[in-house]
Design a protein around this motif. Structure first.
Motif, PDB file in Angstrom:
ATOM      1  N   UNK A 112       0.769  -5.976   6.176  1.00 18.50           N
ATOM      2  CA  UNK A 112       0.651  -5.121   4.997  1.00 18.50           C
ATOM      3  C   UNK A 112       1.977  -4.405   4.765  1.00 18.50           C
ATOM      4  N   UNK A 113       2.496  -4.494   3.547  1.00 16.83           N
ATOM      5  CA  UNK A 113       3.701  -3.748   3.201  1.00 16.83           C
ATOM      6  C   UNK A 113       3.308  -2.325   2.828  1.00 16.83           C
ATOM      7  N   UNK A 114       4.145  -1.364   3.181  1.00 13.71           N
ATOM      8  CA  UNK A 114       3.814   0.044   2.979  1.00 13.71           C
ATOM      9  C   UNK A 114       4.940   0.734   2.223  1.00 13.71           C
ATOM     10  N   UNK A 115       4.574   1.453   1.179  1.00 13.37           N
ATOM     11  CA  UNK A 115       5.526   2.293   0.466  1.00 13.37           C
ATOM     12  C   UNK A 115       5.579   3.665   1.119  1.00 13.37           C
ATOM     13  N   UNK A 132       0.835  -1.198   0.000  1.00 12.63           N
ATOM     14  CA  UNK A 132       0.000   0.000   0.000  1.00 12.63           C
ATOM     15  C   UNK A 132       0.867   1.244   0.000  1.00 12.63           C
ATOM     16  N   UNK A 133       0.457   2.239  -0.776  1.00 12.70           N
ATOM     17  CA  UNK A 133       0.991   3.586  -0.619  1.00 12.70           C
ATOM     18  C   UNK A 133      -0.132   4.454  -0.067  1.00 12.70           C
ATOM     19  N   UNK A 134       0.188   5.436   0.735  1.00 11.64           N
ATOM     20  CA  UNK A 134      -0.852   6.168   1.443  1.00 11.64           C
ATOM     21  C   UNK A 134      -0.393   7.588   1.726  1.00 11.64           C
ATOM     22  N   UNK A 135      -1.357   8.423   2.125  1.00  7.66           N
ATOM     23  CA  UNK A 135      -1.047   9.758   2.626  1.00  7.66           C
ATOM     24  C   UNK A 135      -1.220   9.738   4.138  1.00  7.66           C
ATOM     25  N   UNK A 136      -0.187  10.056   4.897  1.00  7.87           N
ATOM     26  CA  UNK A 136      -0.273   9.918   6.348  1.00  7.87           C
ATOM     27  C   UNK A 136      -1.291  10.874   6.960  1.00  7.87           C
ATOM     28  N   UNK A 137      -1.929  10.472   8.050  1.00  8.31           N
ATOM     29  CA  UNK A 137      -2.734  11.423   8.819  1.00  8.31           C
ATOM     30  C   UNK A 137      -1.850  12.571   9.303  1.00  8.31           C
ATOM     31  N   UNK A 138      -2.468  13.711   9.519  1.00  5.75           N
ATOM     32  CA  UNK A 138      -1.685  14.868   9.954  1.00  5.75           C
ATOM     33  C   UNK A 138      -1.094  14.666  11.353  1.00  5.75           C
TER      34      UNK A 138
END
Length: 335
Positions: free
Chosen positions: A206-209, A183-189
Motif C-alpha cells: 500500500x502506498x501512503x501519502x 492511502x492518506x491517513x491520520x497516524x495513531x497517537x
C-alpha cells in the motif's frame, strides 16, 4: 484523513486543513531537570517508551500464533479489559449505540457492547496477521467485486470506505485483485502503533501519502495522473464523530467534502468498498459499481449535494454494523 483526529466546528463553507506535526521529543537532559520539563521528559522517554516496547513486543509475539488464535486473544482481552479499564470508552459507545439503535432492549444493548469490545480487540491484535487473513480465501466472501479491477483501470478512481471490521484486510484484498492503491491517513497517537501500521501497510504494497494538509496536492496529482486513492469517509476527530452525518447538518469539513472536491477537480469516478466481519476471522468484502458525481461545477451548493450523496453510501453501513465500527466509542456531536 483517516483514523483518529478531531473536527473543527462543522461549517458548510470551508474545509479547515489539518496540519500533522509529530510529537517533538524533549531533550534527554530534561530527565534531570525539574518541574514541567522533567515531567514531559519522563512521560516521553520512560512512560511512553514502556508502552511502545509493550506494543511492539505484543505485535511480534502474536505473529507466532495461528491467525484465529491471534484474533481470539485480542477479542478475549478486550471483552475482559473494556468494562474494567476503559469505562469512558464504554460509556461513549453505549450512548452512540443507543442513538443508532434506540429500539434496542437492555439485553440487545448488552450484546452490542460485547460485540463492540470483541471487534475492537480483534482488529488491534490482527495487525500481526493481516496478510495471512487477507490471503486465506477460505476466510473471505466477496460481493460485487467481480471485474472491479477492470472497471477501475482506465482513469482515476477514489475508493471510499469505512472503518468497519478489519479495514486493513480489505485494502490488502484489493491489492491482491491487482488494484494499486494510495492511502492518506491520520497516524495513531502512540509512536509504536504508528510504526506498526506503517510497517503492515507498506510491507503489503500500500502506498501512503503524508498525513494532513500536505497530502492534498499529492492526492490531486495522483488522480490527475490516473491513479487510485483510498479515503475513509467515516471519521472520529479528537473523540468526536464528524462522519457520517448521523443526523448532523451536512458539512464540508471532513473527508466526505474532500472526496467531493477531488472528484469535481479531476473527474475521478467513485467506488464504495467496505468489509464486515461474519464472525471470528471470517469476513465479507463488499463493493458497489463505480459512479461519477452528477454534472455540475464546484459551487458550495453542488458540493453539499455531493456530500449528501456520498453520505447516503456510507451511513447505512454504519447503521447496519455499529458494533463493528471503530469510531462507535467516539462522542456524537451535539444536535
Amino acid at each position: 484523513m483517516g483514523q483518529d483526529t478531531q473536527a473543527p466546528p462543522h461549517r458548510a463553507s470551508k474545509r479547515k486543513a489539518w496540519t500533522y506535526a509529530p510529537e517533538t521529543a524533549p531533550p534527554f537532559k530534561d530527565l534531570f531537570a525539574g518541574g514541567e520539563r522533567r515531567k514531559a521528559a519522563v512521560k516521553y522517554w520512560i512512560k511512553q517508551n514502556l508502552e511502545n516496547a509493550n506494543d511492539i513486543f505484543m505485535y511480534f509475539a502474536l505473529k507466532l500464533l495461528p491467525a484465529r488464535a491471534c484474533s481470539d486473544f485480542g477479542a478475549n482481552l478486550a471483552r475482559y479489559a473494556t468494562p474494567r479499564w476503559h469505562k469512558g470508552a464504554l460509556r461513549r459507545a453505549t450512548a452512540t449505540l443507543l442513538a443508532l439503535r434506540p429500539e434496542a432492549s437492555d439485553a440487545e444493548l448488552a450484546q452490542l457492547l460485547d460485540a463492540y469490545a470483541d471487534s475492537q480487540g480483534r482488529q488491534m491484535s490482527e495487525y500481526s496477521v493481516v496478510e495471512r487473513l487477507a490471503h486465506d480465501k477460505r476466510r473471505l466472501r466477496f460481493e460485487g467485486t467481480e471485474g472491479l479491477a477492470a472497471a477501475t483501470a482506465d482513469g482515476p478512481t477514489i475508493f471510499i470506505s469505512t472503518h468497519t471490521a478489519n479495514w486493513e484486510v480489505m485494502w490488502c484484498c484489493l491489492i491482491d485483485m491487482g488494484i494499486k492503491l494510495t492511502l492518506n491517513y491520520a497516524p495513531p497517537r502512540q509512536r509504536s502503533r504508528h510504526w506498526i501500521v506503517n510497517r503492515v501497510r507498506t510491507g503489503a504494497g500500500l502506498d501512503i501519502l503524508k498525513p494532513g494538509r500536505s497530502a492534498v496536492r499529492p492526492a490531486l496529482r495522483l488522480l490527475e495522473d490516473g491513479g487510485n486513492l483510498l479515503v475513509f469517509c467515516d471519521e472520529g476527530f479528537n473523540g468526536q464523530i464528524r462522519g457520517p452525518f448521523l443526523g448532523m447538518e451536512p458539512h464540508l469539513s471532513g473527508n466526505l467534502g474532500l472526496v467531493a472536491r477531488l472528484a469535481r477537480k479531476t473527474g475521478a469516478r467513485i467506488c464504495l468498498v467496505y468489509i464486515v466481519r461474519d464472525g471470528g476471522t471470517r469476513f465479507t468484502l463488499h463493493a458497489e459499481a463505480p459512479f461519477h458525481l452528477p454534472e455540475g461545477d464546484s459551487s458550495e451548493a453542488n458540493l453539499i449535494e455531493d456530500v449528501k450523496l456520498l453520505n447516503s453510501k456510507i451511513e447505512p453501513i454504519i447503521r447496519a454494523y455499529p458494533e463493528q465500527w471503530y469510531f462507535v466509542d467516539n462522542a456524537l456531536p451535539p444536535r
